[in-house]
Design a protein around this motif. Structure first.
Motif, short mmCIF file in Angstrom:
data_model
loop_
_atom_site.label_atom_id
_atom_site.label_comp_id
_atom_site.label_asym_id
_atom_site.label_seq_id
_atom_site.Cartn_x
_atom_site.Cartn_y
_atom_site.Cartn_z
N MET A 1 2.42 20.21 2.42
CA MET A 1 2.11 20.52 3.95
C MET A 1 1.28 20.44 4.61
SD MET A 1 4.30 24.17 3.47
CE MET A 1 3.92 25.04 3.81
N ASP A 2 0.81 20.02 4.63
CA ASP A 2 -0.32 19.86 5.27
C ASP A 2 0.17 18.71 6.39
OD1 ASP A 2 -2.73 20.99 5.65
OD2 ASP A 2 -3.70 19.87 4.41
N PHE A 3 1.29 17.71 5.75
CA PHE A 3 1.79 16.03 6.55
C PHE A 3 2.69 16.53 7.28
CE2 PHE A 3 5.64 14.30 6.04
CZ PHE A 3 5.29 12.80 6.59
N VAL A 4 3.36 18.02 7.01
CA VAL A 4 4.89 18.56 7.36
C VAL A 4 4.79 19.12 8.90
CG1 VAL A 4 6.24 18.38 5.63
CG2 VAL A 4 4.98 20.18 6.35
N TYR A 5 3.19 19.75 8.82
CA TYR A 5 2.67 19.98 9.95
C TYR A 5 1.89 18.96 11.08
CZ TYR A 5 4.51 24.82 9.49
OH TYR A 5 5.19 25.52 8.89
N LEU A 6 1.37 17.99 10.81
CA LEU A 6 0.98 16.91 11.21
C LEU A 6 1.55 16.62 13.17
CD1 LEU A 6 0.77 13.26 9.43
CD2 LEU A 6 -0.97 15.32 9.99
N GLY A 7 0.97 16.83 13.69
CA GLY A 7 1.81 16.77 15.40
C GLY A 7 2.42 17.98 15.97
N THR B 1 0.56 -1.22 0.27
CA THR B 1 -0.08 0.48 0.15
C THR B 1 0.84 1.25 -0.06
OG1 THR B 1 0.18 0.19 2.56
CG2 THR B 1 -2.09 -1.17 1.29
N ASN B 2 0.17 2.41 -0.14
CA ASN B 2 1.12 3.78 -0.77
C ASN B 2 1.12 4.19 1.11
OD1 ASN B 2 1.01 3.60 -2.84
ND2 ASN B 2 -0.38 4.58 -3.98
N PHE B 3 1.78 5.34 1.82
CA PHE B 3 1.84 5.40 2.84
C PHE B 3 0.30 6.69 2.68
CE2 PHE B 3 2.63 9.44 5.63
CZ PHE B 3 3.77 8.65 6.50
N ASN B 4 0.26 6.18 3.86
CA ASN B 4 -1.56 7.28 4.47
C ASN B 4 -0.93 8.32 5.16
OD1 ASN B 4 -3.52 7.98 5.34
ND2 ASN B 4 -4.84 6.26 4.54
N ASP B 5 -1.06 9.36 5.61
CA ASP B 5 -1.15 10.15 5.98
C ASP B 5 -1.61 10.73 7.25
OD1 ASP B 5 0.86 11.90 4.20
OD2 ASP B 5 -0.15 13.64 3.64
N ASN B 6 -3.06 10.30 7.62
CA ASN B 6 -3.57 9.85 8.26
C ASN B 6 -3.26 9.14 9.36
OD1 ASN B 6 -5.40 12.41 7.29
ND2 ASN B 6 -6.46 10.83 6.22
N GLU B 7 -2.93 7.62 8.66
CA GLU B 7 -2.79 6.38 9.83
C GLU B 7 -1.17 7.04 10.49
OE1 GLU B 7 -1.63 1.78 8.75
OE2 GLU B 7 -1.38 3.41 7.41
N TYR B 8 -0.18 7.49 9.73
CA TYR B 8 0.86 8.30 11.15
C TYR B 8 0.44 9.93 11.39
CZ TYR B 8 3.22 4.30 8.93
OH TYR B 8 3.64 3.06 8.60
N ALA B 9 -0.62 9.80 11.56
CA ALA B 9 -0.80 11.29 12.59
C ALA B 9 -0.79 10.81 14.05
CB ALA B 9 -1.79 12.31 11.59
N SER B 10 -0.95 9.95 14.51
CA SER B 10 -0.75 9.94 15.50
C SER B 10 0.21 9.16 16.24
CB SER B 10 -1.62 8.68 16.17
OG SER B 10 -2.09 8.04 17.81
N LEU B 11 1.32 8.83 15.25
CA LEU B 11 2.27 8.29 15.49
C LEU B 11 2.96 9.63 14.86
CD1 LEU B 11 4.88 6.47 16.12
CD2 LEU B 11 4.38 5.95 13.59
N LEU C 1 5.95 11.32 19.00
CA LEU C 1 7.43 10.59 17.85
C LEU C 1 7.61 12.46 18.62
CD1 LEU C 1 7.99 9.30 15.49
CD2 LEU C 1 8.88 8.42 17.87
N LEU C 2 6.99 13.30 17.98
CA LEU C 2 7.15 15.55 18.79
C LEU C 2 6.91 15.15 20.65
CD1 LEU C 2 5.12 15.94 15.12
CD2 LEU C 2 7.95 16.33 15.57
N HIS C 3 6.26 14.76 20.24
CA HIS C 3 5.94 14.84 21.86
C HIS C 3 6.79 14.45 22.87
CE1 HIS C 3 4.06 13.29 25.73
NE2 HIS C 3 3.63 15.51 25.69
N ASP C 4 7.45 13.43 22.83
CA ASP C 4 8.76 12.49 22.94
C ASP C 4 10.12 13.26 22.80
OD1 ASP C 4 6.98 10.85 24.10
OD2 ASP C 4 6.60 9.60 22.63
#
Length: 306
Positions: free
Chosen positions: A293-299, A2-12, A16-19
């Motif tokens: 742009m939306d992706f790089v600002y995730l989290g 499958t292709n990369f899904n931004d929404n699937e990785y949003a929480s992760l 990671l940014l939080h930690d």
């Protein structure tokens, strides 16, 4: 696969940014998290979804991971070589940060080196985009404006790579000059201009017809028949003089050395405000760029939230 899904990785990505950015943890813990974040960014760059296993050590020429090998061939030799070089700056320290054999604390400089390489993975996303949708003076102004709402270092890394690929591209030269001002300062921009003066003076200057087309496609109509443009070609006959005056212009001092924003956390409020503006151009290029742009600002959290 499958292709990369931004929404699937949003929480992760958010975790990671939080930690690694928003908590006070050891450098060893940071490196372990940064390595995991880098793995996500490799997936994004190669467009590989979660149903396929990837390890950073598999990012190499003639990888035994068939998915990685296939996607890197599709990416092309130059970009895949760039990806390998970046990963090689991350993986050794990232591995050491997860293993018990390394018992001493890592230095701030080691962490900063990995963080810088991670920024290169972010920049690589945009490098790929601008190579696919070739950047020019006729590029959609929405794309160029959105891109300016990124940490200056990401823009500098992107434009620097593209400049080395094509030193006659007016828009790349223009944007690289501005990114140097915003990442470093005007003195550095003057030195860069002087160092590259011969090549910049040799750039073919737009014809009258090309200037008219640029004004109509890249300008903002502020009154009937009156357009505001970023590149005022009509006042000059060569790119060196145009860029020299652009560096000198007080308006380019607004975000010199990142006065307005240096990081994602400082820039996100500007990006969120811009997203609220109605954008009439829904071309494939604009839509895809906006998704990046939306992706790089995730989290990301704003500076005010921290």
């Amino acid at each position: 696969m499958t292709n990369f899904n931004d929404n699937e990785y949003a929480s992760l990505i958010g975790n990671l940014l939080h930690d690694t950015k928003y908590l006070e943890i050891s450098n060893m813990g940071k490196l372990a998290g940064l390595r995991k974040h880098a793995e996500v960014m490799v997936r994004k760059n190669l467009n590989i979804g979660s149903n396929t296993k990837i390890m950073l050590g598999q990012v190499r020429s003639y990888s035994k991971n068939l998915a990685v090998n296939s996607k890197m061939k599709k990416m092309g030799t130059e970009l895949s070589s760039r990806l390998i070089e970046i990963v090689n700056r991350i993986n050794p320290l990232g591995i050491a940060g997860t293993h018990t054999q390394h018992t001493e604390e890592f230095s701030d400089e080691e962490v900063e080196g990995v963080e810088d390489a991670l920024l290169d993975l972010y920049a690589l996303i945009f490098i790929s985009h601008f190579l696919h949708f070739k950047i020019s003076i006729y590029s959609p102004p929405q794309v160029l404006h959105e891109f300016s709402i990124l940490p200056p270092i990401i823009r500098y890394k992107t434009w620097s790579y593209l400049f080395e690929k094509d030193k006659k591209n007016i828009q790349v030269v223009n944007k690289l000059c501005l990114s140097i001002i915003k990442t470093f300062n005007k003195d550095t921009a003057y030195k860069w201009l002087d160092h590259n003066s011969e090549e910049i003076k040799a750039i073919p200057y737009p014809t009258n017809d090309e200037i008219t087309k640029y004004i109509q496609t890249g300008g903002v109509e502020v009154d009937t028949g009156l357009y505001q443009v970023s590149l005022d070609f009509c006042k000059y006959d060569n790119m060196y003089d145009l860029l020299y005056d652009k560096i000198k212009d007080p308006r380019t001092s607004v975000n010199e050395s990142g006065k307005m924003y240096k990081s994602f956390e400082e820039a996100i409020k500007h990006y969120n405000a811009y997203k609220g503006i109605n954008i009439s151009n829904n071309s494939e290029e604009v839509v895809i760029f906006h998704s990046l742009m939306d992706f790089v600002y995730l989290g990301r959290k704003s500076k005010e939230e921290l």
